[in-house]
Design a protein around this motif. Structure first.
Motif, PDB file in Angstrom:
ATOM      1  N   ASP A  20       0.828  -1.202   0.000  1.00 56.76           N
ATOM      2  CA  ASP A  20       0.000   0.000   0.000  1.00 56.76           C
ATOM      3  C   ASP A  20       0.865   1.256   0.000  1.00 56.76           C
ATOM      4  O   ASP A  20       0.607   2.206  -0.743  1.00 56.76           O
ATOM      5  N   LEU A  21       1.917   1.252   0.806  1.00 55.07           N
ATOM      6  CA  LEU A  21       2.828   2.393   0.865  1.00 55.07           C
ATOM      7  C   LEU A  21       3.541   2.597  -0.474  1.00 55.07           C
ATOM      8  O   LEU A  21       3.608   3.717  -0.986  1.00 55.07           O
ATOM      9  N   LEU A  22       4.042   1.509  -1.057  1.00 55.74           N
ATOM     10  CA  LEU A  22       4.732   1.616  -2.342  1.00 55.74           C
ATOM     11  C   LEU A  22       3.784   2.045  -3.453  1.00 55.74           C
ATOM     12  O   LEU A  22       4.166   2.800  -4.349  1.00 55.74           O
ATOM     13  N   ARG A  23       2.532   1.585  -3.393  1.00 58.98           N
ATOM     14  CA  ARG A  23       1.536   1.981  -4.390  1.00 58.98           C
ATOM     15  C   ARG A  23       1.282   3.485  -4.309  1.00 58.98           C
ATOM     16  O   ARG A  23       1.254   4.186  -5.318  1.00 58.98           O
ATOM     17  N   LYS A  24       1.123   4.004  -3.088  1.00 57.10           N
ATOM     18  CA  LYS A  24       0.884   5.441  -2.917  1.00 57.10           C
ATOM     19  C   LYS A  24       2.091   6.266  -3.381  1.00 57.10           C
ATOM     20  O   LYS A  24       1.933   7.297  -4.031  1.00 57.10           O
ATOM     21  N   GLU A  25       3.282   5.815  -3.035  1.00 59.52           N
ATOM     22  CA  GLU A  25       4.489   6.546  -3.444  1.00 59.52           C
ATOM     23  C   GLU A  25       4.669   6.510  -4.962  1.00 59.52           C
ATOM     24  O   GLU A  25       5.074   7.499  -5.569  1.00 59.52           O
ATOM     25  N   LEU A  26       4.378   5.362  -5.576  1.00 59.76           N
ATOM     26  CA  LEU A  26       4.477   5.252  -7.036  1.00 59.76           C
ATOM     27  C   LEU A  26       3.472   6.165  -7.712  1.00 59.76           C
ATOM     28  O   LEU A  26       3.801   6.853  -8.684  1.00 59.76           O
ATOM     29  N   GLN A  27       2.254   6.198  -7.192  1.00 60.65           N
ATOM     30  CA  GLN A  27       1.215   7.067  -7.746  1.00 60.65           C
ATOM     31  C   GLN A  27       1.641   8.530  -7.656  1.00 60.65           C
ATOM     32  O   GLN A  27       1.535   9.274  -8.633  1.00 60.65           O
ATOM     33  N   GLN A  28       2.144   8.932  -6.517  1.00 61.76           N
ATOM     34  CA  GLN A  28       2.589  10.321  -6.334  1.00 61.76           C
ATOM     35  C   GLN A  28       3.763  10.646  -7.261  1.00 61.76           C
ATOM     36  O   GLN A  28       3.809  11.706  -7.886  1.00 61.76           O
ATOM     37  N   ALA A  29       4.709   9.715  -7.387  1.00 65.32           N
ATOM     38  CA  ALA A  29       5.878   9.956  -8.229  1.00 65.32           C
ATOM     39  C   ALA A  29       5.487  10.086  -9.702  1.00 65.32           C
ATOM     40  O   ALA A  29       5.985  10.977 -10.410  1.00 65.32           O
ATOM     41  N   VAL A  30       4.598   9.222 -10.178  1.00 62.83           N
ATOM     42  CA  VAL A  30       4.182   9.281 -11.588  1.00 62.83           C
ATOM     43  C   VAL A  30       3.415  10.572 -11.855  1.00 62.83           C
ATOM     44  O   VAL A  30       3.640  11.238 -12.876  1.00 62.83           O
ATOM     45  N   ASN A  31       2.515  10.951 -10.949  1.00 59.42           N
ATOM     46  CA  ASN A  31       1.758  12.190 -11.140  1.00 59.42           C
ATOM     47  C   ASN A  31       2.670  13.412 -11.127  1.00 59.42           C
ATOM     48  O   ASN A  31       2.495  14.334 -11.933  1.00 59.42           O
ATOM     49  N   ASP A  32       3.656  13.432 -10.224  1.00 61.31           N
ATOM     50  CA  ASP A  32       4.618  14.539 -10.193  1.00 61.31           C
ATOM     51  C   ASP A  32       5.443  14.575 -11.475  1.00 61.31           C
ATOM     52  O   ASP A  32       5.721  15.651 -12.016  1.00 61.31           O
ATOM     53  N   LEU A  33       5.831  13.418 -11.961  1.00 61.27           N
ATOM     54  CA  LEU A  33       6.616  13.341 -13.191  1.00 61.27           C
ATOM     55  C   LEU A  33       5.815  13.861 -14.387  1.00 61.27           C
ATOM     56  O   LEU A  33       6.354  14.576 -15.244  1.00 61.27           O
ATOM     57  N   LEU A  34       4.521  13.541 -14.441  1.00 61.68           N
ATOM     58  CA  LEU A  34       3.679  14.030 -15.534  1.00 61.68           C
ATOM     59  C   LEU A  34       3.527  15.550 -15.478  1.00 61.68           C
ATOM     60  O   LEU A  34       3.556  16.227 -16.511  1.00 61.68           O
ATOM     61  N   GLU A  35       3.361  16.095 -14.271  1.00 60.94           N
ATOM     62  CA  GLU A  35       3.279  17.551 -14.125  1.00 60.94           C
ATOM     63  C   GLU A  35       4.578  18.230 -14.565  1.00 60.94           C
ATOM     64  O   GLU A  35       4.567  19.260 -15.225  1.00 60.94           O
ATOM     65  N   THR A  36       5.691  17.620 -14.173  1.00 60.80           N
ATOM     66  CA  THR A  36       6.993  18.169 -14.560  1.00 60.80           C
ATOM     67  C   THR A  36       7.176  18.104 -16.070  1.00 60.80           C
ATOM     68  O   THR A  36       7.749  19.024 -16.681  1.00 60.80           O
ATOM     69  N   GLU A  37       6.685  17.047 -16.670  1.00 63.54           N
ATOM     70  CA  GLU A  37       6.790  16.908 -18.127  1.00 63.54           C
ATOM     71  C   GLU A  37       5.986  17.997 -18.841  1.00 63.54           C
ATOM     72  O   GLU A  37       6.445  18.568 -19.831  1.00 63.54           O
ATOM     73  N   LEU A  38       4.786  18.314 -18.311  1.00 61.66           N
ATOM     74  CA  LEU A  38       3.986  19.387 -18.904  1.00 61.66           C
ATOM     75  C   LEU A  38       4.665  20.740 -18.705  1.00 61.66           C
ATOM     76  O   LEU A  38       4.680  21.580 -19.614  1.00 61.66           O
ATOM     77  N   THR A  39       5.266  20.946 -17.525  1.00 61.44           N
ATOM     78  CA  THR A  39       5.976  22.198 -17.267  1.00 61.44           C
ATOM     79  C   THR A  39       7.131  22.370 -18.248  1.00 61.44           C
ATOM     80  O   THR A  39       7.348  23.458 -18.789  1.00 61.44           O
ATOM     81  N   ALA A  40       7.867  21.305 -18.507  1.00 63.21           N
ATOM     82  CA  ALA A  40       8.976  21.379 -19.468  1.00 63.21           C
ATOM     83  C   ALA A  40       8.458  21.639 -20.876  1.00 63.21           C
ATOM     84  O   ALA A  40       9.082  22.374 -21.649  1.00 63.21           O
ATOM     85  N   PHE A  41       7.304  21.062 -21.209  1.00 64.25           N
ATOM     86  CA  PHE A  41       6.726  21.263 -22.544  1.00 64.25           C
ATOM     87  C   PHE A  41       6.285  22.711 -22.738  1.00 64.25           C
ATOM     88  O   PHE A  41       6.553  23.318 -23.773  1.00 64.25           O
ATOM     89  N   LEU A  42       5.607  23.269 -21.719  1.00 60.15           N
ATOM     90  CA  LEU A  42       5.093  24.634 -21.840  1.00 60.15           C
ATOM     91  C   LEU A  42       6.191  25.679 -21.658  1.00 60.15           C
ATOM     92  O   LEU A  42       6.100  26.779 -22.205  1.00 60.15           O
ATOM     93  N   GLY A  43       7.197  25.356 -20.862  1.00 63.29           N
ATOM     94  CA  GLY A  43       8.307  26.286 -20.675  1.00 63.29           C
ATOM     95  C   GLY A  43       8.144  27.240 -19.508  1.00 63.29           C
ATOM     96  O   GLY A  43       8.911  28.187 -19.382  1.00 63.29           O
ATOM     97  N   TYR A  44       7.133  27.039 -18.671  1.00 61.61           N
ATOM     98  CA  TYR A  44       6.956  27.892 -17.486  1.00 61.61           C
ATOM     99  C   TYR A  44       6.263  27.086 -16.391  1.00 61.61           C
ATOM    100  O   TYR A  44       5.564  26.117 -16.651  1.00 61.61           O
TER     101      TYR A  44
END
Length: 177
Positions: A20-44
């Motif tokens: 359960d702990l690893l599932r929550k951490e994986l979910q948070q990490a993937v969601n953060d990574l997707l947000e970071t990817e959009l930030t890099a795409f948009l440039g701000y």
């Protein structure tokens, strides 16, 4: 110690809590990574003045669930206003991780029947696969590898060593008179 270290130390004695702990951490990490990817795409960064009146901005997100070896996680895939953003973190249209597919290939290559594989996966992971699905997955994964093997480039020179031997056991007996 940070929160993750404390939580993992508390969950060490219970397998369900660790998953359960690893599932929550994986979910948070993937969601953060997707947000970071959009930030890099948009440039701000989000809420930054740089993004005002640029013609493209953040436009919410859509949700999808993905099966992993730790359980289902809910992914929040961000969107941009113009629809140009394409995430590269997760494979498109996949509902589950490749862990089950890799296990199917390994079991199939060992000679386990498709019905036995389907039963094993249902008992171990709770995911239902029909024997036909198991067969389709194995064909989908194996056939490209076989075709690549047949189309590989061969060397011009081959060396062969041929050995032939005959072994005759002899027993040495000494006669004393």
């Amino acid at each position: 110690m940070n929160d993750f270290t404390k939580n993992i130390a508390q969950a060490l004695f219970n397998q369900d809590k660790i998953n359960d702990l690893l599932r929550k951490e994986l979910q948070q990490a993937v969601n953060d990574l997707l947000e970071t990817e959009l930030t890099a795409f948009l440039g701000y960064n989000p809420y930054a003045r740089d993004g005002w009146n640029t013609g493209n901005s953040r436009n919410g997100a859509y949700f999808c669930k993905v099966d992993t070896q730790f359980g289902k996680i809910e992914i929040q895939v961000p969107r941009d206003r113009n629809g140009l953003f394409h995430q590269h973190t997760l494979p498109d249209y996949k509902q589950h991780a490749d862990v089950l597919e890799n296990m199917i290939i390994k079991l199939y290559s060992k000679g386990v029947t498709t019905r036995e594989i389907a039963d094993l996966i249902e008992k171990m992971y709770g995911s239902h696969y029909s024997p036909a699905q198991v067969s389709n997955i194995s064909k989908q994964m194996i056939i490209p590898k076989v075709e690549a093997y047949h189309k590989r480039k061969l060397s011009d020179k081959f060396f062969c060593v041929y050995l032939d031997a005959t072994y005759i056991p002899l027993r040495r007996e000494t006669f004393e008179r």
